[in-house]
Design a protein around this motif. Structure first.
Motif, mmCIF file in Angstrom:
data_model
loop_
_atom_site.group_PDB
_atom_site.id
_atom_site.type_symbol
_atom_site.label_atom_id
_atom_site.label_comp_id
_atom_site.label_asym_id
_atom_site.label_seq_id
_atom_site.Cartn_x
_atom_site.Cartn_y
_atom_site.Cartn_z
ATOM 1 N N ARG A 55 0.989 -1.044 -0.256
ATOM 2 C CA ARG A 55 -0.048 -0.105 -0.317
ATOM 3 C C ARG A 55 1.036 0.988 0.010
ATOM 4 N N GLN A 56 0.550 2.122 -1.125
ATOM 5 C CA GLN A 56 1.555 3.449 -0.875
ATOM 6 C C GLN A 56 0.809 4.658 0.165
ATOM 7 N N GLY A 57 1.210 5.322 0.670
ATOM 8 C CA GLY A 57 0.551 6.306 1.488
ATOM 9 C C GLY A 57 1.774 7.580 1.258
ATOM 10 N N LYS A 58 1.718 8.704 1.697
ATOM 11 C CA LYS A 58 2.106 9.925 1.777
ATOM 12 C C LYS A 58 3.061 10.283 3.057
ATOM 13 N N ARG A 59 4.259 10.731 3.010
ATOM 14 C CA ARG A 59 4.883 11.462 3.961
ATOM 15 C C ARG A 59 5.440 12.576 4.262
ATOM 16 N N PHE A 60 4.719 13.900 4.844
ATOM 17 C CA PHE A 60 4.995 15.168 4.984
ATOM 18 C C PHE A 60 5.773 15.074 5.980
ATOM 19 N N GLU A 61 7.198 16.458 5.904
ATOM 20 C CA GLU A 61 8.151 17.013 6.435
ATOM 21 C C GLU A 61 8.051 18.570 6.172
ATOM 22 N N LEU A 62 6.980 18.911 7.858
ATOM 23 C CA LEU A 62 6.812 20.388 7.879
ATOM 24 C C LEU A 62 7.682 20.624 8.923
ATOM 25 N N THR A 63 8.411 21.716 8.311
ATOM 26 C CA THR A 63 10.165 22.460 9.027
ATOM 27 C C THR A 63 9.184 23.839 9.897
ATOM 28 N N VAL A 64 9.669 23.864 11.676
ATOM 29 C CA VAL A 64 8.934 24.675 12.054
ATOM 30 C C VAL A 64 10.526 25.534 12.560
#
Lengths: 83, 83
Positions: free
Chosen positions: B38-47
């Motif tokens: 299964r393919q999903g998404k990975r987000f990197e949010l920079t603060v």
């Protein structure tokens, strides 16, 4: 039944237009905390039985050869789910 | 500078044609270990600065409201990178 997680991200030096678009959308909606967004992929590979070292090795090869494009993407994580 | 990781996957009951296609490609290339993909998404949010509880709370709201489609996707992970 076990699962192996493979994480793939665009290389840091590669422009990520989708991430930029999301950063813009977040800012527009009032999420001003986030200075940058990058979007990558997360795969779940299911194996029969427990996750063995052989299965992890196969996942490493699959990650480099099929699940990512090594020219523009890095495999940033490969691990058994829950480990 | 800190980073928050957000992981989004298609809901288990939702068909994932991209994952199925990858499962077929893997099998075709001799990776017979994997019974499902299964393919999903990975987000990197920079603060800016460290990842605070406020930033994590904003990331939770952003994950539900912008980064995922709650009808067909689950947010399966939100955490400060390296934690």
């Amino acid at each position: 039944m076990g699962r192996i997680i493979v994480e793939v991200m665009p290389k840091p030096e590669i422009l990520d237009p989708q991430g930029k678009a999301i950063a813009g959308a977040l800012s527009h909606q009032g999420f001003t905390e986030f200075t940058d967004v990058r979007q990558g992929k997360r795969f779940e590979l299911t194996v029969e039985g427990d996750v063995t070292e052989e299965a992890l090795e196969a996942a490493r090869k699959a990650a480099e050869g099929v699940l990512s494009n090594p020219v523009i993407e890095d495999v940033v994580g490969i691990y058994a789910e829950g480990k």
